[in-house]
Design a protein around this motif. Structure first.
Motif, PDB file in Angstrom:
ATOM      1  N   VAL A   1      -7.197   7.150  -0.422  1.00 40.54           N
ATOM      2  CA  VAL A   1      -6.910   5.878  -1.097  1.00 40.54           C
ATOM      3  C   VAL A   1      -5.810   5.049  -0.431  1.00 40.54           C
ATOM      4  CG1 VAL A   1      -7.743   6.712  -3.317  1.00 40.54           C
ATOM      5  CG2 VAL A   1      -5.330   6.919  -2.788  1.00 40.54           C
ATOM      6  N   VAL A   2      -4.951   5.670   0.363  1.00 36.29           N
ATOM      7  CA  VAL A   2      -3.886   4.929   1.049  1.00 36.29           C
ATOM      8  C   VAL A   2      -4.428   4.438   2.389  1.00 36.29           C
ATOM      9  CG1 VAL A   2      -1.588   5.090   2.086  1.00 36.29           C
ATOM     10  CG2 VAL A   2      -2.052   6.227  -0.095  1.00 36.29           C
TER      11      VAL A   2
ATOM     12  N   GLU B   1      -6.935  13.438  -1.171  1.00 38.68           N
ATOM     13  CA  GLU B   1      -7.253  12.290  -2.020  1.00 38.68           C
ATOM     14  C   GLU B   1      -6.283  11.138  -1.768  1.00 38.68           C
ATOM     15  OE1 GLU B   1      -9.316  10.019  -4.911  1.00 38.68           O
ATOM     16  OE2 GLU B   1      -9.850  11.699  -3.627  1.00 38.68           O
ATOM     17  N   PHE B   2      -5.014  11.451  -1.601  1.00 37.11           N
ATOM     18  CA  PHE B   2      -4.030  10.410  -1.276  1.00 37.11           C
ATOM     19  C   PHE B   2      -4.408   9.726   0.038  1.00 37.11           C
ATOM     20  CE2 PHE B   2      -0.449  13.044  -3.492  1.00 37.11           C
ATOM     21  CZ  PHE B   2      -0.989  12.774  -4.736  1.00 37.11           C
TER      22      PHE B   2
ATOM     23  N   GLY C   1      -0.032   2.786   5.416  1.00 39.79           N
ATOM     24  CA  GLY C   1       0.553   2.899   4.081  1.00 39.79           C
ATOM     25  C   GLY C   1       1.528   4.059   4.001  1.00 39.79           C
TER      26      GLY C   1
ATOM     27  N   ASN D   1       0.842  -1.179   0.000  1.00 37.31           N
ATOM     28  CA  ASN D   1       0.000   0.000   0.000  1.00 37.31           C
ATOM     29  C   ASN D   1       0.890   1.247   0.000  1.00 37.31           C
ATOM     30  OD1 ASN D   1      -2.259   1.558   0.096  1.00 37.31           O
ATOM     31  ND2 ASN D   1      -2.618   1.211   2.261  1.00 37.31           N
ATOM     32  N   LYS D   2       1.369   1.583  -1.181  1.00 41.68           N
ATOM     33  CA  LYS D   2       2.312   2.696  -1.326  1.00 41.68           C
ATOM     34  C   LYS D   2       1.873   3.610  -2.456  1.00 41.68           C
ATOM     35  CE  LYS D   2       6.105  -0.153   0.283  1.00 41.68           C
ATOM     36  NZ  LYS D   2       5.379  -1.360   0.548  1.00 41.68           N
ATOM     37  N   LEU D   3       2.255   4.878  -2.324  1.00 41.18           N
ATOM     38  CA  LEU D   3       1.934   5.865  -3.339  1.00 41.18           C
ATOM     39  C   LEU D   3       3.167   6.734  -3.563  1.00 41.18           C
ATOM     40  CD1 LEU D   3      -1.192   7.896  -3.755  1.00 41.18           C
ATOM     41  CD2 LEU D   3       0.878   9.165  -3.321  1.00 41.18           C
TER      42      LEU D   3
ATOM     43  N   ARG E   1       0.572   6.989   6.546  1.00 34.26           N
ATOM     44  CA  ARG E   1      -0.857   7.209   6.753  1.00 34.26           C
ATOM     45  C   ARG E   1      -1.234   6.755   8.147  1.00 34.26           C
ATOM     46  NH1 ARG E   1      -5.347   8.590   7.517  1.00 34.26           N
ATOM     47  NH2 ARG E   1      -7.138   8.317   6.150  1.00 34.26           N
TER      48      ARG E   1
ATOM     49  N   ALA F   1       3.368   7.207   1.596  1.00 31.52           N
ATOM     50  CA  ALA F   1       3.344   8.096   0.430  1.00 31.52           C
ATOM     51  C   ALA F   1       4.700   8.786   0.352  1.00 31.52           C
ATOM     52  CB  ALA F   1       2.239   9.132   0.556  1.00 31.52           C
TER      53      ALA F   1
ATOM     54  N   ALA G   1       4.450  10.191  -5.816  1.00 32.59           N
ATOM     55  CA  ALA G   1       3.946  11.292  -6.643  1.00 32.59           C
ATOM     56  C   ALA G   1       5.017  12.353  -6.823  1.00 32.59           C
ATOM     57  CB  ALA G   1       2.703  11.909  -6.007  1.00 32.59           C
TER      58      ALA G   1
ATOM     59  N   TRP H   1      -1.724  12.256   8.125  1.00 33.40           N
ATOM     60  CA  TRP H   1      -0.367  11.881   7.716  1.00 33.40           C
ATOM     61  C   TRP H   1       0.634  12.168   8.820  1.00 33.40           C
ATOM     62  CZ3 TRP H   1      -0.034   9.051   3.573  1.00 33.40           C
ATOM     63  CH2 TRP H   1      -0.947   9.221   2.533  1.00 33.40           C
TER      64      TRP H   1
END
Length: 143
Positions: A33-34, A29-30, A38, A1-3, A99, A40, A5, A76
């Motif tokens: 969904v995370v 939004e991040f 998770g 579960n990573k993002l 997250r 980011a 950007a 966060w």
């Protein structure tokens, strides 16, 4: 579960002023969904640092009413932030965010909380580019 950007720096696309509206919406939004726990990883220019630290710093909601609202600093936790020179011409920052279990704010809620946080930083005299934070809640900033 990573993002991961590469956020707009506000040079080639958009502007620093536009990023003040875009970044809270994107981070909200991040957060949506995370999953909790998770990760980011966000890349941006150093010129956006004052705004990023305003929206991610805990404890910048002065009124009791604003304490009840979800914020990006609740959603966060900043694990790392590093500045570096990108392609020998641009100063950049990379943020590693974890997250939390706090609910994700909606885009409007995130924008409102970001505006309050930026105003609070300005009142502390820390919202100018290059200003150093003196409060312990911003221990993640140096480095």
């Amino acid at each position: 579960n990573k993002l991961f950007a590469d956020l707009p720096f506000g040079k080639q696309f958009g502007s620093l002023g536009n990023n003040e509206a875009l970044y809270p919406a994107a981070l909200a939004e991040f957060a949506r969904v995370v999953l909790p726990g998770g990760l980011a990883v966000l890349l941006t220019s150093r010129e956006n640092e004052r705004f990023m630290r305003a929206i991610l710093a805990p404890g910048l909601r002065p009124s009791a009413e604003e304490e009840q609202c979800a914020s990006l600093s609740d959603a966060w936790a900043v694990e790392h932030r590093r500045s570096f020179r990108l392609f020998c011409k641009t100063d950049a920052c990379i943020y590693m965010l974890r997250r939390t279990i706090a609910p994700a704010p909606g885009p409007r809620e995130a924008a409102a909380s970001a505006k309050v946080a930026l105003a609070a930083l300005m009142s502390l005299g820390c919202a100018k580019p290059g200003a150093r934070m003196q409060r312990s809640s911003f221990a993640w900033l140096p480095g």
